[in-house]
Structure formats: structure tokens, C-alpha cells
Write a protein that holds these residues in place. Structure first.
Motif, short mmCIF file in Angstrom:
data_model
loop_
_atom_site.label_atom_id
_atom_site.label_comp_id
_atom_site.label_asym_id
_atom_site.label_seq_id
_atom_site.Cartn_x
_atom_site.Cartn_y
_atom_site.Cartn_z
N ARG A 261 0.82 -1.22 0.00
CA ARG A 261 0.00 0.00 0.00
C ARG A 261 0.85 1.27 0.00
N CYS A 262 1.87 1.30 0.89
CA CYS A 262 2.69 2.51 1.00
C CYS A 262 3.86 2.41 0.03
N ARG A 263 3.90 3.35 -0.89
CA ARG A 263 4.91 3.31 -1.94
C ARG A 263 6.31 3.48 -1.33
N GLY A 264 7.22 2.57 -1.66
CA GLY A 264 8.61 2.69 -1.23
C GLY A 264 8.84 2.32 0.23
N TYR A 265 7.81 1.81 0.92
CA TYR A 265 8.00 1.46 2.34
C TYR A 265 8.50 0.01 2.44
N GLN A 266 9.72 -0.14 2.95
CA GLN A 266 10.32 -1.48 3.04
C GLN A 266 10.85 -1.71 4.44
N LEU A 267 10.69 -2.94 4.93
CA LEU A 267 11.17 -3.26 6.28
C LEU A 267 12.17 -4.41 6.23
N CYS A 268 13.13 -4.35 7.15
CA CYS A 268 14.04 -5.49 7.30
C CYS A 268 13.28 -6.57 8.06
N GLN A 269 13.82 -7.80 8.06
CA GLN A 269 13.08 -8.90 8.69
C GLN A 269 12.92 -8.68 10.20
N ASN A 270 13.92 -8.12 10.84
CA ASN A 270 13.83 -7.92 12.29
C ASN A 270 12.68 -6.98 12.64
N CYS A 271 12.51 -5.91 11.85
CA CYS A 271 11.43 -4.96 12.12
C CYS A 271 10.07 -5.56 11.78
N PHE A 272 9.98 -6.24 10.62
CA PHE A 272 8.68 -6.77 10.22
C PHE A 272 8.20 -7.84 11.19
N TRP A 273 9.08 -8.77 11.55
CA TRP A 273 8.68 -9.86 12.43
C TRP A 273 8.24 -9.35 13.80
N ARG A 274 8.80 -8.20 14.22
CA ARG A 274 8.45 -7.67 15.54
C ARG A 274 7.29 -6.69 15.47
N GLY A 275 6.71 -6.54 14.28
CA GLY A 275 5.52 -5.70 14.14
C GLY A 275 5.80 -4.22 14.14
N ASN A 276 7.05 -3.82 13.89
CA ASN A 276 7.38 -2.39 13.87
C ASN A 276 6.72 -1.70 12.67
N ALA A 277 6.24 -0.47 12.90
CA ALA A 277 5.63 0.32 11.82
C ALA A 277 5.83 1.79 12.14
N SER A 278 5.95 2.61 11.11
CA SER A 278 6.16 4.05 11.35
C SER A 278 5.39 4.85 10.30
N GLY A 279 5.18 6.13 10.58
CA GLY A 279 4.49 7.02 9.65
C GLY A 279 3.07 6.56 9.39
N SER A 280 2.65 6.64 8.13
CA SER A 280 1.27 6.26 7.79
C SER A 280 1.14 4.75 7.61
N HIS A 281 2.27 4.04 7.66
CA HIS A 281 2.22 2.58 7.49
C HIS A 281 1.74 1.90 8.77
N SER A 282 0.96 0.86 8.61
CA SER A 282 0.48 0.11 9.78
C SER A 282 0.85 -1.36 9.58
N ASN A 283 1.04 -2.08 10.70
CA ASN A 283 1.42 -3.48 10.53
C ASN A 283 0.23 -4.35 10.13
N GLN A 284 -0.92 -3.69 9.83
CA GLN A 284 -2.05 -4.41 9.26
C GLN A 284 -1.98 -4.43 7.73
N HIS A 285 -1.09 -3.60 7.17
CA HIS A 285 -0.97 -3.56 5.70
C HIS A 285 -0.37 -4.86 5.18
N GLN A 286 -0.79 -5.21 3.96
CA GLN A 286 -0.23 -6.41 3.36
C GLN A 286 1.19 -6.15 2.88
N MET A 287 2.09 -7.08 3.18
CA MET A 287 3.50 -6.92 2.80
C MET A 287 3.91 -8.06 1.88
N LYS A 288 4.83 -7.76 0.99
CA LYS A 288 5.35 -8.83 0.13
C LYS A 288 6.75 -9.20 0.61
N GLU A 289 6.99 -10.52 0.70
CA GLU A 289 8.29 -10.99 1.18
C GLU A 289 9.23 -11.19 -0.01
N HIS A 290 10.43 -10.62 0.08
CA HIS A 290 11.42 -10.81 -0.99
C HIS A 290 12.63 -11.54 -0.43
#
Ligand SMILES: [Zn+2]
Ligand SMILES: [Zn+2]
Length: 494
Positions: A261-290
Motif C-alpha cells: 500500500r505505502c509506496r517505497g516502504y520497506q522493512l528489514c526482517q527484524n522490524c517486520f517480524w516484531r511488528g514495527n511500523a512508522s508514519g502512515s504505514h500500519s502493521n495491518q498492511h499487506q506486505m510482500k516478502e522478498h
């Protein structure tokens, strides 16, 4: 086999006096801060695996060690002593220590202590837990390194019948043992054993090998952490040259997560797994794993990374294997043995042959790619490119390791051939004894063969006449073929 980070640190550490040292170290990793239970479980198991050096051991090493410990023909449900477990695990690590290049050493005794303590803790995680042959096989097969598909092929050989179909009750017993791993790591609430699990994994009437192997890409809920543990291992050294939108780290390693949803918003695995989110991004948004970083790299670069183990997702998740058990397998059932399990010498020999072929193919491929790289690099002026040179060095090292492994495989294959030959002789003798007996009592009850005659391969069943052992013996030693030939002649004569 690729060495991992952390081996340097582990080396030289004294054997801990506290047997449950591994749990203390695990707690220090603070994996419990990971919100997603599958990732949390996989991270914990990967830590245990690496800490014990089990990531350097594959299923073929496990099969060898189980065989050397004399457990391959023992009933799966039989109890075994802690001493026997210690001996098996210690031989596993002593063999590993011999295989490793001199630049990488491990402390076999320390690994043995850590792993035995962990296995015993896993067994104790269930009330009335009993250490059985199946516990040892299931736990080692689940926790060892190597290819997941090979591990699952071995598991299937333990939980299927002679017609190549899954036996639900055996799979249920396997699950009960394997799920002691997450349970020992306090992940029982998510992945603990229940008696209905086996049926829910495979509700189909008949489950054959390839259907079972589909769990590599589509695992049942109770085992989702297993393929993930392997994927974690595969991406451990993958570097993404972008910074995390939350922790602002300089580049990231492992998985990378991109918000859809949020253009250019990318998280490292440590942040994503721990539910970290900032700005308008929420950890309810769908994320794609690369699991890789795609840059406009040259074709050569992609070829190299494929060689280094980053498998493209477009490739089929596992090769398709023949589902009829191979004929040579039946030899195990012919010989009079206390129990005829699928991992008797004959099966091990089949598996070893397959691996040898796979390794040969890989060596050939590596050589071709290496040659291509040598030809390409001067034109592109990249012969001084340090990354490429490092990759080439790695390639060469991997080739050497594969060749070493190949020669040790051939050695065990020779050994197995000798054993097979011995079994053939036994079979022949038994055959002659049966024939002599049958000749002596042929008038007693012609319509009703005695039970021992029914079990004998020499009995006049139509199947026995259609069976041409030579067909399946291509590639085995001349003496073995001769044994079969003589056995057939004697059958014709009687
Ligand atoms: Zn981060
Ligand atoms: Zn977002």
C-alpha cells in the motif's frame, strides 16, 4: 556444504557444565519478541540447529549414523538408552569433523552434549515421553541441514508401506515426535501435537511420495515452520542494498518486506517480524516478502547466484520421483531379518546412488559455469572485480567439497555393495535349504504350502516367475549379478 557465520565464535568454547546451556543461549537471542509464531519457531529451531552444528549435517549423514548405530532394522517403537543416543550423536559429529576442511573445525564433543541435551528436553516436553528409535530418527531428520526434499523423502520411507502409500498411523507417530521440537521451545500452543493432526494434513485416501513432498511448497499448518526454517537458512546471507524504513539500517540481510500500500516502504526482517511500523504505514498492511535483490545484474551474475543456492521461485518446488518402490527395495523383504524397514542397506544404497548422480551433475554444471566465467571475465574487464573473484573462489571451494563428498559416497557405496553381496549369498543358501525341504515333503500337503514356503521367494507364485532381478541390477557388481543368476538356475532345476 557452506560454513555459516558464528562457527568462529563457537570454536574453542569449553563444554558447558550446565547441560541446558543451549536454552540459556536461546533466551539471550530474545526471539520471543517476534510476533509471528511461524517465524519465531523457525528462528528458534534454526538457532538450535546452528548452535549444535546440525546445519552441517544432512539426511544422508543421519542415515549412515543410524545404520552404524545398528538402529536401521530396529522397530521404530523400541526404546533406546541415553548412552546409545549419545554414541549415535557423537559419531555423527566425529564424522562431520573428519569431513570438514581443515580451515573449519568444530568441537564434536560440545556439539554432542548440546544436541543430546536438547533431544532429551524435547522428549521430556511431553508427559510420559519415551526415547524411541522413532524419536531419534524423526528429530534428527527434522532438525538436520541439507535439502528439505531429501529429508522428507527419508521421512516418507519411514511412514509408508511396501506399496508406496502413506500409513496414517505411522505418520501420526512421526508428527508426535517431530512436534516435540516446537513444544520444547514453548511453541506448543501454536504447533503442539493433537491426535487429529495426521488426518487433517492428508485427508486423501491414498497419499503417495510426490503428494507428500508437496509440503515443501505447501506445508500443512502444523509443519509450516519446517520449510520456513530452510528458507531462513537460504536467505541468511542475502543482502539487499536498501535501508529499512523503520530502523534506517544501512542495507538489510535476510528477507526484505515491501508494503503493497505505502509506496517505497520497506522493512528489514527484524522490524517486520516484531511488528514495527512508522508514519502512515500500519502493521495491518499487506506486505510482500522478498528473498533476493534484483538489480540490473549481468546474466553471469544470476548464473553465479543460482549456483550459490538462491533458487528461483519459478522452478518446481521438488523433482518428481517414481512412486512405485524400486524393485531392489524388495530384497529387504526377501531376506530373513528381524524387521524389514525401508532404510535397510538396499535403500541406503539407492539413495546413495541417487546422490552420487546428483553430485556428479552438479560438479559438471559448476565446471561449465566456471569455464564460462573464465571466458567472459576478461572481455568484460571484470577480472579484477573483487566480488566476482570472491564468488569464483567460493565456487571452487564448493566444487572441491562436492568432490570430496563424492569420493566418500563412493566409498560407502562400495561398502554397501559388499553387504548386498553377503545378503544375496544368505538368500541363495536359504533358497537351497527351502528347495531341499520342499522336495522332501512335497507329497505331504500339495495344496497347502507351509507358512515358511509362502514367505520364500522361491515359492511357485506367478509373481516369482515374472520377477527378473537382473533388470534392476544394472550397475551393480558382477558377483551380485552372478549370485542372482545361480539362484535362478537352481530354481529352474527344482
Ligand atoms: Zn528495520
Ligand atoms: Zn504500509
Amino acid at each position: 556444504m557452506v560454513m555459516e557465520e558464528g562457527d568462529q565464535r563457537d570454536r574453542g568454547r569449553a563444554t558447558p557444565l550446565d547441560g541446558r546451556q543451549i536454552f540459556v543461549e536461546l533466551a539471550e537471542q530474545n526471539f520471543d519478541a517476534i510476533c509471528l509464531s511461524t517465524y519465531r519457531t523457525a528462528c528458534k529451531l534454526r538457532f538450535i540447529q546452528k548452535r549444535c552444528n546440525l546445519h552441517l549435517i544432512d539426511i544422508y549423514n543421519v542415515i549412515e549414523a543410524v545404520r552404524d548405530a545398528g538402529l536401521n532394522a530396529v522397530e521404530l517403537n523400541a526404546s533406546i538408552s541415553v548412552t546409545r543416543l549419545e554414541n549415535l550423536v557423537s559419531s555423527l559429529f566425529n564424522q562431520l569433523s573428519k569431513r570438514l576442511p581443515t580451515t573449519h573445525t568444530i568441537a564434536p564433543q560440545e556439539s554432542t552434549v548440546l544436541l543430546v541435551e536438547f533431544i532429551l528436553a524435547a522428549i521430556d516436553s511431553e508427559p510420559d515421553g519415551r526415547l524411541t528409535v522413532l524419536s531419534v530418527k524423526a528429530i534428527l531428520a527434522t532438525l538436520c541441514g541439507g535439502k528439505l526434499v531429501d529429508k522428507l523423502r527419508y521421512v516418507f520411507s519411514q511412514v509408508s508401506d511396501s506399496t508406496g502409500g502413506l500409513v496414517q498411523s505411522k505418520f501420526d507417530s512421526f508428527l508426535r515426535e517431530a512436534l516435540k521440537l516446537p513444544t520444547a521451545l514453548h511453541e506448543g500452543p501454536s504447533f503442539g501435537y493433537t491426535p487429529t493432526l495426521a488426518r487433517s494434513c492428508f485427508p486423501q485416501q491414498r497419499v503417495m511420495l510426490n503428494m507428500f513432498l508437496d509440503m515443501v511448497s505447501d506445508p500443512p499448518q502444523c509443519l509450516v515452520w519446517l520449510p520456513l526454517m530452510h528458507r531462513l537458512a537460504n536467505v541468511e546471507h542475502v543482502y539487499h542494498p536498501v535501508s529499512c524504513s523503520y530502523c534506517r539500517g544501512n542495507g538489510m540481510t535476510g528477507f526484505r518486506y515491501r508494503c503493497l500500500r505505502c509506496r517505497g516502504y520497506q522493512l528489514c526482517q527484524n522490524c517486520f517480524w516484531r511488528g514495527n511500523a512508522s508514519g502512515s504505514h500500519s502493521n495491518q498492511h499487506q506486505m510482500k516478502e522478498h528473498s533476493s535483490w534484483k538489480s540490473p545484474a549481468s546474466k553471469l551474475g544470476r548464473a553465479l547466484s543460482r549456483t550459490l543456492g538462491c533458487v528461483s521461485s519459478r522452478e518446481p518446488p521438488h523433482p518428481i520421483y517414481p512412486e512405485e518402490p524400486e524393485r531392489t527395495l524388495n530384497l529387504a523383504n526377501i531376506v530373513y531379518a528381524p524387521a524389514a524397514h525401508a532404510d535397510t542397506h538396499c535403500t541406503a544404497q539407492n539413495i546413495l546412488t541417487l546422490t552420487a548422480e546428483e553430485i556428479l551433475a552438479e560438479i559438471k554444471r559448476l565446471r561449465a559455469e566456471h569455464d564460462a566465467a573464465c571466458q567472459l571475465s576478461p572481455e568484460k574487464g571484470s577480472s579484477t572485480n573483487p566480488t566476482l573473484l570472491a564468488e569464483l573462489r567460493l565456487l571452487r571451494q564448493r566444487k572441491d567439497e562436492l568432490e570430496q563428498r563424492m569420493s566418500s559416497l563412493q566409498e560407502s557405496r562400495r561398502e554397501l555393495m559388499v553387504q548386498l553381496e553377503g545378503l544375496m549369498k544368505l538368500l541363495k543358501d536359504e533358497e537351497q535349504r527351502q528347495a531341499a525341504q520342499a522336495a522332501g515333503s512335497s507329497h505331504a500337503s500339495p495344496s497347502r504350502p507351509s507358512p515358511s514356503t509362502v514367505r520364500s521367494v522361491g515359492a511357485a507364485s506367478p509373481h516369482a516367475h515374472m520377477y527378473h532381478p537382473q533388470d534392476s541390477l544394472a550397475g551393480v557388481g558382477g558377483d551380485v549379478q552372478e549370485a542372482f543368476a545361480q539362484e535362478n538356475e537352481s530354481r529352474i532345476r527344482t
